[in-house]
Scaffold this motif. Sequence first.
Motif, PDB file in Angstrom:
ATOM      1  N   UNK A 274      13.501  10.123   5.900  1.00  6.40           N
ATOM      2  CA  UNK A 274      13.886   9.684   4.556  1.00  6.40           C
ATOM      3  C   UNK A 274      13.121  10.471   3.497  1.00  6.40           C
ATOM      4  N   UNK A 275      11.833  10.715   3.760  1.00  7.28           N
ATOM      5  CA  UNK A 275      11.032  11.504   2.816  1.00  7.28           C
ATOM      6  C   UNK A 275      11.605  12.913   2.680  1.00  7.28           C
ATOM      7  N   UNK A 276      12.020  13.511   3.793  1.00  9.84           N
ATOM      8  CA  UNK A 276      12.601  14.858   3.751  1.00  9.84           C
ATOM      9  C   UNK A 276      13.900  14.855   2.955  1.00  9.84           C
ATOM     10  N   UNK A 277      14.758  13.862   3.196  1.00  7.84           N
ATOM     11  CA  UNK A 277      16.039  13.796   2.492  1.00  7.84           C
ATOM     12  C   UNK A 277      15.834  13.629   0.993  1.00  7.84           C
ATOM     13  N   UNK A 278      14.865  12.812   0.608  1.00  7.75           N
ATOM     14  CA  UNK A 278      14.605  12.624  -0.815  1.00  7.75           C
ATOM     15  C   UNK A 278      13.999  13.870  -1.440  1.00  7.75           C
ATOM     16  N   UNK A 279      13.068  14.506  -0.749  1.00  7.58           N
ATOM     17  CA  UNK A 279      12.438  15.718  -1.283  1.00  7.58           C
ATOM     18  C   UNK A 279      13.452  16.829  -1.506  1.00  7.58           C
ATOM     19  N   UNK A 280      14.477  16.878  -0.645  1.00 11.30           N
ATOM     20  CA  UNK A 280      15.484  17.929  -0.767  1.00 11.30           C
ATOM     21  C   UNK A 280      16.660  17.510  -1.653  1.00 11.30           C
ATOM     22  N   UNK A 281      16.578  16.335  -2.270  1.00 13.14           N
ATOM     23  CA  UNK A 281      17.626  15.879  -3.163  1.00 13.14           C
ATOM     24  C   UNK A 281      18.913  15.496  -2.468  1.00 13.14           C
ATOM     25  N   UNK A 282      18.841  15.175  -1.179  1.00 13.69           N
ATOM     26  CA  UNK A 282      20.043  14.851  -0.405  1.00 13.69           C
ATOM     27  C   UNK A 282      20.404  13.374  -0.466  1.00 13.69           C
ATOM     28  N   UNK A 283      19.467  12.532  -0.909  1.00 14.37           N
ATOM     29  CA  UNK A 283      19.747  11.108  -1.126  1.00 14.37           C
ATOM     30  C   UNK A 283      19.061  10.694  -2.415  1.00 14.37           C
ATOM     31  N   UNK A 284      19.533   9.627  -3.050  1.00 17.57           N
ATOM     32  CA  UNK A 284      18.898   9.165  -4.292  1.00 17.57           C
ATOM     33  C   UNK A 284      17.473   8.687  -4.042  1.00 17.57           C
ATOM     34  N   UNK A 285      16.637   8.848  -5.049  1.00 19.54           N
ATOM     35  CA  UNK A 285      15.269   8.327  -4.987  1.00 19.54           C
ATOM     36  C   UNK A 285      15.312   6.821  -5.246  1.00 19.54           C
ATOM     37  N   UNK A 286      15.087   6.036  -4.229  1.00 20.36           N
ATOM     38  CA  UNK A 286      15.027   4.580  -4.364  1.00 20.36           C
ATOM     39  C   UNK A 286      13.774   4.091  -3.640  1.00 20.36           C
ATOM     40  N   UNK A 287      13.309   2.900  -3.948  1.00 21.57           N
ATOM     41  CA  UNK A 287      12.123   2.383  -3.253  1.00 21.57           C
ATOM     42  C   UNK A 287      12.369   2.232  -1.757  1.00 21.57           C
ATOM     43  N   UNK A 288      11.347   2.562  -0.973  1.00 18.19           N
ATOM     44  CA  UNK A 288      11.389   2.389   0.474  1.00 18.19           C
ATOM     45  C   UNK A 288      10.301   1.380   0.837  1.00 18.19           C
ATOM     46  N   UNK A 289      10.717   0.241   1.392  1.00 22.03           N
ATOM     47  CA  UNK A 289       9.791  -0.825   1.737  1.00 22.03           C
ATOM     48  C   UNK A 289       9.591  -0.869   3.252  1.00 22.03           C
ATOM     49  N   UNK A 290       8.359  -0.790   3.675  1.00 18.10           N
ATOM     50  CA  UNK A 290       8.035  -0.957   5.094  1.00 18.10           C
ATOM     51  C   UNK A 290       7.584  -2.401   5.264  1.00 18.10           C
ATOM     52  N   UNK A 291       8.480  -3.228   5.782  1.00 12.42           N
ATOM     53  CA  UNK A 291       8.235  -4.662   5.872  1.00 12.42           C
ATOM     54  C   UNK A 291       7.944  -5.057   7.316  1.00 12.42           C
ATOM     55  N   UNK A 292       6.785  -4.659   7.785  1.00 12.53           N
ATOM     56  CA  UNK A 292       6.355  -4.995   9.138  1.00 12.53           C
ATOM     57  C   UNK A 292       4.857  -4.764   9.241  1.00 12.53           C
ATOM     58  N   UNK A 293       4.068  -5.822   9.265  1.00 12.97           N
ATOM     59  CA  UNK A 293       2.625  -5.627   9.436  1.00 12.97           C
ATOM     60  C   UNK A 293       2.289  -4.818  10.686  1.00 12.97           C
ATOM     61  N   UNK A 294       3.070  -5.017  11.761  1.00 17.87           N
ATOM     62  CA  UNK A 294       2.807  -4.275  12.988  1.00 17.87           C
ATOM     63  C   UNK A 294       3.086  -2.787  12.786  1.00 17.87           C
ATOM     64  N   UNK A 295       4.172  -2.457  12.098  1.00 14.54           N
ATOM     65  CA  UNK A 295       4.481  -1.048  11.841  1.00 14.54           C
ATOM     66  C   UNK A 295       3.422  -0.411  10.956  1.00 14.54           C
ATOM     67  N   UNK A 296       2.953  -1.139   9.963  1.00 18.90           N
ATOM     68  CA  UNK A 296       1.929  -0.599   9.071  1.00 18.90           C
ATOM     69  C   UNK A 296       0.624  -0.356   9.824  1.00 18.90           C
ATOM     70  N   UNK A 297       0.268  -1.286  10.711  1.00 16.25           N
ATOM     71  CA  UNK A 297      -0.940  -1.084  11.516  1.00 16.25           C
ATOM     72  C   UNK A 297      -0.759   0.091  12.468  1.00 16.25           C
ATOM     73  N   UNK A 298       0.435   0.236  13.025  1.00 13.21           N
ATOM     74  CA  UNK A 298       0.706   1.367  13.925  1.00 13.21           C
ATOM     75  C   UNK A 298       0.629   2.695  13.180  1.00 13.21           C
ATOM     76  N   UNK A 299       1.091   2.697  11.930  1.00  8.10           N
ATOM     77  CA  UNK A 299       0.985   3.909  11.111  1.00  8.10           C
ATOM     78  C   UNK A 299      -0.465   4.357  10.984  1.00  8.10           C
TER      79      UNK A 299
END
Length: 455
Positions: free
Chosen positions: A251-276
């Motif tokens: 998603x970051x690549x697509x936004x940086x290259x202007x291929x998708x609109x810039x919208x907020x991206x929410x990571x809604x998972x405490x487990x995913x955030x800890x894994x990051x």
Amino acid sequence: MTFLGAVGTVTGSRFLLEGPQTRALVDAGLYQGLAVHRRRNWDPFPADPAGLDHVLLTHAHLDHIGYLPRLVKDGFRGPVTCTRETAELAAIVLRDSAHLQEEDARYANLAGFSRHDPALPLYDSRDVERALGLLSPTSYDTRVAVGPDTDAVLRPAGHILGSATVEVRMGEHRVVFSGDLGRGHHPLLQPPADPPPADTIVVESTYGDRTHPPADPQVLADAITRTVERGGSVLVPAFAVDRTELVLLEIRRLMDQGLVPEVPVHVDSPMALASLDVYRDAAARGGSQLRDSARTLMAALDGRNVHAVRDVAGSERLNNPSSPCIVISASGMASGGRVVHHLAQQLPERRNCVVLTGYQAEGTRGRQLADGARQVKIHGRYVPVRAEVVDVPDFSVHSDAEETLQWLGRAPQPPRTVYVVHGEPRSAEALAGRIADELGWTAVVPSYGERVLLD
């Protein structure tokens, strides 16, 4: 060797090895998906857990480690060998598993929809902490004593951070377990190490009947763009370990290259955030399993528009977003976790979109959505599916049939037998047939509870 899981299904990996002086279990996975499989989690373990000498883990996904606290609850006290990163991720995954089971049991008792009175979790947080105390991290390519007549070596599998193939040498016999095999183009991880010499190989077959299509980033880009233009939000059920990282990077690549609109991206998972955080730490350390570019790629995740959602109130607000956004939430098969609440609210709205990014096992909501279900059952009620559902296979970190055959073909010698597991029946049979036809090896799809001699 006794096949106690991952036969006829992709979940519940458990393989029991018994020698003259040693009893070891390779993987202690939780069954997920179909009720007939999930009920096996509650069956008495076929061997006395207190009599097991050792457990070896291939990686930290729930279908490979999620039964470990139950083994401990029932008396297992031996060491659990895994890589450092698997130990770090296991702490996150198992604590989350216990929390969800406790919450599900509490909700079932409150709502009265359980067939059991009272509803109880398979294990609780205390069992998890006891299990984590048994973890014994080791490095790749280091021989570990498992018993008087048995040792083991872990090698990179390229599936998720810390994933490993497992070679067990029991007496004169060598058994290699593939665990879940990765692919050659993971953005962060090196490809799987070649298999060592083995008398027996136990290989996964998740995608044993198919070849992954060429990556087409436009599928995800178009889905995001369409949804934002109609004022909706994109909900991405994603595995908390590894898949969230890969989805964020794309998603970051697509936004940086202007291929998708810039919208907020929410990571809604405490487990995913800890894994990051575990991935970030590993990238900072470096290591043989990571690509040289891993540190740069991980830094890209800290860019603009990415919002971490840790609290329940913040998660509840994402049930009905006030403006277009992207929500990434666990679990990846929509079988539990916060994403289930989001689905209940967002599926009935045509402006929204659900993007599936991984394998969806039989019996899961994700599989139902992938198969075109018009309604899915959530918390005892049927919810209409009016939102757009898009399947994006580009993120798969399982080898397909071709890649698995190539990995097997790099073995330095033909094994006596290959046992094909961790696949639905059609996938396992297809891969076994190709192993026999193309490699000329004996390939068998074992049955649940089947016991075979290794000599």
